[in-house]
Design a protein around this motif. Structure first.
Motif, PDB file in Angstrom:
ATOM      1  N   PRO A   1       0.808  -1.495  -0.252  1.00 38.18           N
ATOM      2  CA  PRO A   1      -0.134  -0.045  -0.121  1.00 38.18           C
ATOM      3  C   PRO A   1       0.836   1.115  -0.070  1.00 38.18           C
ATOM      4  N   GLN A   2       2.250   1.119   0.632  1.00 33.06           N
ATOM      5  CA  GLN A   2       3.022   2.445   0.535  1.00 33.06           C
ATOM      6  C   GLN A   2       3.646   2.728  -0.698  1.00 33.06           C
ATOM      7  N   LEU A   3       4.040   1.649  -1.436  1.00 36.08           N
ATOM      8  CA  LEU A   3       4.896   1.785  -2.562  1.00 36.08           C
ATOM      9  C   LEU A   3       4.090   1.795  -3.948  1.00 36.08           C
ATOM     10  N   ALA A   4       2.985   1.411  -3.877  1.00 35.38           N
ATOM     11  CA  ALA A   4       1.903   1.177  -5.025  1.00 35.38           C
ATOM     12  C   ALA A   4       2.413   2.001  -6.210  1.00 35.38           C
ATOM     13  N   ASP A   5       2.153   3.356  -5.958  1.00 33.71           N
ATOM     14  CA  ASP A   5       2.347   4.506  -6.993  1.00 33.71           C
ATOM     15  C   ASP A   5       3.697   4.201  -7.507  1.00 33.71           C
TER      16      ASP A   5
ATOM     17  N   LYS B   1      -2.368   2.095   5.432  1.00 30.06           N
ATOM     18  CA  LYS B   1      -1.993   2.746   4.296  1.00 30.06           C
ATOM     19  C   LYS B   1      -0.545   3.286   4.155  1.00 30.06           C
ATOM     20  N   VAL B   2      -0.539   4.432   3.712  1.00 28.56           N
ATOM     21  CA  VAL B   2       0.825   5.086   3.336  1.00 28.56           C
ATOM     22  C   VAL B   2       1.384   5.382   4.781  1.00 28.56           C
ATOM     23  N   LYS B   3       0.845   5.379   5.985  1.00 23.49           N
ATOM     24  CA  LYS B   3       1.335   5.776   7.107  1.00 23.49           C
ATOM     25  C   LYS B   3       1.893   4.542   8.011  1.00 23.49           C
ATOM     26  N   TYR B   4       1.544   3.207   7.274  1.00 26.59           N
ATOM     27  CA  TYR B   4       2.028   2.182   8.018  1.00 26.59           C
ATOM     28  C   TYR B   4       3.357   2.078   8.595  1.00 26.59           C
ATOM     29  N   ASN B   5       4.376   2.603   8.082  1.00 31.59           N
ATOM     30  CA  ASN B   5       5.658   2.723   8.391  1.00 31.59           C
ATOM     31  C   ASN B   5       5.889   3.303   9.688  1.00 31.59           C
ATOM     32  N   GLU B   6       4.970   4.676   9.785  1.00 27.87           N
ATOM     33  CA  GLU B   6       5.202   5.635  11.037  1.00 27.87           C
ATOM     34  C   GLU B   6       4.461   4.855  11.924  1.00 27.87           C
ATOM     35  N   VAL B   7       3.324   4.156  11.870  1.00 27.51           N
ATOM     36  CA  VAL B   7       2.537   3.654  12.808  1.00 27.51           C
ATOM     37  C   VAL B   7       3.231   2.451  13.334  1.00 27.51           C
ATOM     38  N   SER B   8       3.933   1.480  12.623  1.00 28.02           N
ATOM     39  CA  SER B   8       4.878   0.427  13.077  1.00 28.02           C
ATOM     40  C   SER B   8       5.968   1.037  14.065  1.00 28.02           C
ATOM     41  N   SER B   9       6.707   1.974  13.529  1.00 29.45           N
ATOM     42  CA  SER B   9       7.842   2.687  14.047  1.00 29.45           C
ATOM     43  C   SER B   9       7.475   3.174  15.659  1.00 29.45           C
ATOM     44  N   LYS B  10       6.150   3.725  15.527  1.00 25.47           N
ATOM     45  CA  LYS B  10       5.930   4.377  17.192  1.00 25.47           C
ATOM     46  C   LYS B  10       5.464   3.300  17.940  1.00 25.47           C
ATOM     47  N   PHE B  11       4.623   2.151  17.407  1.00 26.56           N
ATOM     48  CA  PHE B  11       4.657   0.856  18.131  1.00 26.56           C
ATOM     49  C   PHE B  11       5.595   0.358  18.551  1.00 26.56           C
ATOM     50  N   TRP B  12       6.585  -0.143  17.738  1.00 24.43           N
ATOM     51  CA  TRP B  12       7.925  -0.695  18.213  1.00 24.43           C
ATOM     52  C   TRP B  12       8.865   0.053  19.098  1.00 24.43           C
ATOM     53  N   GLY B  13       8.602   1.510  18.876  1.00 23.71           N
ATOM     54  CA  GLY B  13       9.192   2.298  20.017  1.00 23.71           C
ATOM     55  C   GLY B  13       8.662   2.255  21.202  1.00 23.71           C
ATOM     56  N   ALA B  14       7.174   2.097  21.462  1.00 14.21           N
ATOM     57  CA  ALA B  14       6.518   2.128  22.625  1.00 14.21           C
ATOM     58  C   ALA B  14       6.888   0.892  23.404  1.00 14.21           C
ATOM     59  N   VAL B  15       7.024  -0.466  22.473  1.00 13.51           N
ATOM     60  CA  VAL B  15       7.472  -1.736  22.944  1.00 13.51           C
ATOM     61  C   VAL B  15       8.635  -1.725  23.584  1.00 13.51           C
ATOM     62  N   HIS B  16       9.674  -1.142  22.630  1.00 16.80           N
ATOM     63  CA  HIS B  16      10.971  -1.293  23.025  1.00 16.80           C
ATOM     64  C   HIS B  16      11.299  -0.538  24.304  1.00 16.80           C
ATOM     65  N   ASN B  17      10.728   0.733  24.393  1.00 17.03           N
ATOM     66  CA  ASN B  17      10.784   1.454  25.771  1.00 17.03           C
ATOM     67  C   ASN B  17      10.300   0.776  27.047  1.00 17.03           C
ATOM     68  N   THR B  18       9.213  -0.176  26.708  1.00 15.91           N
ATOM     69  CA  THR B  18       8.773  -1.027  27.931  1.00 15.91           C
ATOM     70  C   THR B  18       9.654  -2.002  28.147  1.00 15.91           C
ATOM     71  N   LEU B  19      10.182  -2.948  27.148  1.00 13.28           N
ATOM     72  CA  LEU B  19      11.209  -4.069  27.497  1.00 13.28           C
ATOM     73  C   LEU B  19      12.403  -3.451  28.121  1.00 13.28           C
ATOM     74  N   SER B  20      12.901  -2.178  27.802  1.00 13.09           N
ATOM     75  CA  SER B  20      14.264  -1.683  28.283  1.00 13.09           C
ATOM     76  C   SER B  20      13.767  -1.035  29.560  1.00 13.09           C
ATOM     77  N   GLY B  21      12.783  -0.957  29.973  1.00 10.74           N
ATOM     78  CA  GLY B  21      12.642  -0.397  31.374  1.00 10.74           C
ATOM     79  C   GLY B  21      12.324   1.058  31.471  1.00 10.74           C
ATOM     80  N   SER B  22      12.011   1.555  30.191  1.00  8.17           N
ATOM     81  CA  SER B  22      11.544   3.165  30.259  1.00  8.17           C
ATOM     82  C   SER B  22      10.236   3.402  30.240  1.00  8.17           C
ATOM     83  N   GLY B  23       9.881   3.405  31.368  1.00  6.14           N
ATOM     84  CA  GLY B  23       8.013   3.730  31.457  1.00  6.14           C
ATOM     85  C   GLY B  23       7.586   2.449  31.425  1.00  6.14           C
TER      86      GLY B  23
END
Length: 422
Positions: free
Chosen positions: A94-98, A379-401
């Motif tokens: 969906p992000q690179l279709a064009d 759609k075209v925002k998936y990469n940003e959505v995923s990046s924010k999600f993995w950032g929140a998860v990584h912060n949790t796993l590493s003890g930051s919040g």
């Protein structure tokens, strides 16, 4: 032979040479360096060059899908003509279709051989963005010898996995295996962590980050509990270094015999049974555990495809290569040699595939529980959505919040992102 005959032969030879040179093309393909993927592709490209007369340059990409996507996006945004064919992740369509050529007409004679769900994932607004090369869903790899040794069964829940992992880890260390860990996974801050964490959350009944209707559902108690559970593994059954592991780092620990369990993709099966593997013949696979009794397991749907750049100056040759790399013959070789899962249904009944990879039928229930990442919804925002999600998860796993704090912040960020339209 008369001079006229000689001149005629020379002219004929020149015309043939000109025709061959007019048809032959020089193209480039970008592909990732996970496992033995590049070696396999190099061998196939040599076959293709011999058959077609075209020349293909291989552009090596990093094993991290996130880094790969970032580079692709830069190249395509700039209208780069140096790369004609791209190996693409299932979520990128969906992000690179064009930026890619519509392969619908070119693939009409073969596309019906592929799993409809995979074809659908690569179809955007009626346009076939990429051809399926192999499909993917992760499993729980486990040391069968160690589970048998301690009278254990493959775990049905993540809680059971952690308990079994800790018990065997501690007993093996007491017996002298000082480097033994209970569980390795992909904990680095990249797309692989999105896949892992989606499995923890979805299998706990915590939703799919963003649902198919666009609703943001990640900020809930079940999702937070799933991330807190994973946080408890770090430093107990999983090494602190797992916070930087991608697929290959996790496989490195596992394949040297230093982990009881591993979450990874099918490619790791063939490598684990390689001649140089310390665990050859000692392991098996099972579906990933569920979050709790009564919940269903969840494996993130993965897979890789091949697309043609709309900026390619040799699109016909590039399409030839795409069809070659996604053909039944090439997919069969990939299944036999690399344990990658075909997207062509008939290959699961092929006797050579079954003989080389008898584990493949075990993946059927894994595919049946596979969950897609929310790329279709965002759609075209998936990469940003995923990046924010993995950032929140990584912060949790590493003890930051805490998980609850990080998911509350994530919900705010995703709401802002959605407000600008996805």
């Amino acid at each position: 032979m008369t001079n006229f005959s000689k001149r005629a032969l020379l002219l004929c030879g020149s015309l043939l040479a000109f025709a061959a040179s007019a048809q032959a093309a020089e193209i480039a393909m970008a592909a990732n360096s996970t496992g033995k993927n590049l070696n396999f592709i190099r061998e196939r490209l040599a076959e293709f060059e011999k058959q077609s007369g075209h020349k293909v340059k291989l552009v090596t990409m990093p094993p991290s899908s996130s880094e790969q996507f970032s580079q692709y996006r830069l190249w395509l945004a700039a209208g780069n003509t140096d790369v004609d064919v791209y190996q693409t992740d299932i979520v990128w369509a969906p992000q690179l279709a064009d930026q890619f050529v519509d392969l619908t007409a070119a693939a009409k004679d073969v596309i019906g051989q592929h799993f409809p769900s995979v074809v659908a994932s690569q179809t955007v607004d009626g346009k076939l963005v990429a051809m399926p090369m192999y499909t993917d869903a992760p499993a729980m790899f486990y040391r069968k010898d160690l589970l048998d040794k301690y009278g254990k069964q493959p775990p049905k829940t993540w809680k059971e996995m952690a308990e079994t992992a800790k018990e065997i880890q501690d007993k093996e260390r007491a017996a002298g295996q000082k480097d033994m860990w209970g569980f390795v996974f992909q904990g680095s801050a990249y797309e692989g962590l999105t896949c892992n964490a989606l499995e923890w959350v979805a299998s706990a009944g915590g939703g799919h980050i963003v649902e198919t209707n666009g609703d943001i559902t990640i900020n809930n108690e079940k999702a937070a509990a799933a991330l807190d559970m994973a946080k408890s593994w770090i430093g107990t059954i999983s090494p602190q270094g797992a916070l930087a592991y991608k697929e290959e780092e996790a496989r490195g620990v596992w394949q040297t015999g230093n982990s009881v369990f591993m979450r990874n993709w099918p490619y790791a099966y063939a490598l684990g049974n390689g001649a140089d593997s310390a665990i050859k013949g000692k392991f098996s696979v099972a579906p990933l555990p569920a979050g709790a009794d009564g919940e269903a397991p969840a494996s993130t749907l993965g897979g890789w495809n091949v697309a043609v750049s709309k900026y390619s100056k040799s699109q016909d040759a590039a399409i030839e290569l795409v069809k070659f790399l996604t053909s039944a013959e090439t997919q069969k070789k990939r299944a036999v040699e690399l344990s990658n899962m075909p997207t062509i249904a008939a290959l699961y009944d092929d006797k050579d595939v079954a003989a080389a990879q008898p584990f493949m039928p075990q993946w059927k229930p894994i595919f049946e529980t596979a969950v897609p990442r929310p790329s279709a919804a965002t759609k075209v925002k998936y990469n940003e959505v995923s990046s924010k999600f993995w950032g929140a998860v990584h912060n949790t796993l590493s003890g930051s919040g805490t998980a609850a704090e990080n998911l509350e912040l994530l919900e705010v960020e995703l709401t802002d992102l959605k407000g600008s339209g996805w």
